[in-house]
Design a protein around this motif. Sequence first.
Motif, PDB file in Angstrom:
ATOM      1  N   ARG A   8       0.880  -1.122   0.136  1.00 28.20           N
ATOM      2  CA  ARG A   8       0.010   0.076   0.075  1.00 28.20           C
ATOM      3  C   ARG A   8       0.788   1.272  -0.076  1.00 28.20           C
ATOM      4  O   ARG A   8       0.539   2.194  -0.743  1.00 28.20           O
ATOM      5  CB  ARG A   8      -1.042   0.085   1.148  1.00 28.20           C
ATOM      6  N   ALA A   9       1.920   1.262   0.888  1.00 20.83           N
ATOM      7  CA  ALA A   9       2.905   2.418   0.814  1.00 20.83           C
ATOM      8  C   ALA A   9       3.566   2.557  -0.602  1.00 20.83           C
ATOM      9  O   ALA A   9       3.529   3.861  -1.014  1.00 20.83           O
ATOM     10  CB  ALA A   9       3.765   2.152   1.974  1.00 20.83           C
ATOM     11  N   ARG A  11       2.237   1.851  -3.543  1.00 22.90           N
ATOM     12  CA  ARG A  11       1.087   2.324  -4.538  1.00 22.90           C
ATOM     13  C   ARG A  11       0.745   3.925  -4.095  1.00 22.90           C
ATOM     14  O   ARG A  11       0.765   4.518  -5.289  1.00 22.90           O
ATOM     15  CB  ARG A  11      -0.090   1.551  -4.161  1.00 22.90           C
ATOM     16  N   ARG A  12       0.698   4.157  -2.852  1.00 21.70           N
ATOM     17  CA  ARG A  12       0.986   5.663  -2.630  1.00 21.70           C
ATOM     18  C   ARG A  12       1.857   6.524  -3.125  1.00 21.70           C
ATOM     19  O   ARG A  12       1.660   7.855  -3.707  1.00 21.70           O
ATOM     20  CB  ARG A  12       0.631   5.895  -1.064  1.00 21.70           C
ATOM     21  N   ALA A  15       1.349   6.640  -6.777  1.00 18.29           N
ATOM     22  CA  ALA A  15       0.285   7.496  -7.348  1.00 18.29           C
ATOM     23  C   ALA A  15       0.712   9.063  -6.870  1.00 18.29           C
ATOM     24  O   ALA A  15       0.547   9.761  -7.932  1.00 18.29           O
ATOM     25  CB  ALA A  15      -1.013   7.314  -6.484  1.00 18.29           C
ATOM     26  N   GLN A  16       1.481   9.199  -6.039  1.00 12.93           N
ATOM     27  CA  GLN A  16       1.984  10.653  -5.868  1.00 12.93           C
ATOM     28  C   GLN A  16       3.191  11.090  -6.777  1.00 12.93           C
ATOM     29  O   GLN A  16       3.042  12.107  -7.416  1.00 12.93           O
ATOM     30  CB  GLN A  16       2.787  10.767  -4.346  1.00 12.93           C
ATOM     31  N   TYR A  19       0.774  11.989  -9.817  1.00 12.43           N
ATOM     32  CA  TYR A  19       0.177  13.361  -9.734  1.00 12.43           C
ATOM     33  C   TYR A  19       1.185  14.429  -9.771  1.00 12.43           C
ATOM     34  O   TYR A  19       0.832  15.452 -10.303  1.00 12.43           O
ATOM     35  CB  TYR A  19      -0.233  13.243  -8.074  1.00 12.43           C
TER      36      TYR A  19
END
Length: 50
Positions: A8-9, A11-12, A15-16, A19
């Motif tokens: 999960r980390a 993936r974040r 995603a960042q 972005y």
Amino acid sequence: MTSPVAVRARRRAGAQAVYDGTDVDAGTSFATGLDRILDAVAVKLTRSPA
């Protein structure tokens, strides 16, 4: 094996990066994608049958 929390980390962080518009080379992009696929397979294989 990568823990679900680490997945999960990651993936974040991915995603960042999208972005923020971070540009990465093809090799890095491929390696990141492959890591994600292998992590997903590992999680699927370690789950107990329902």
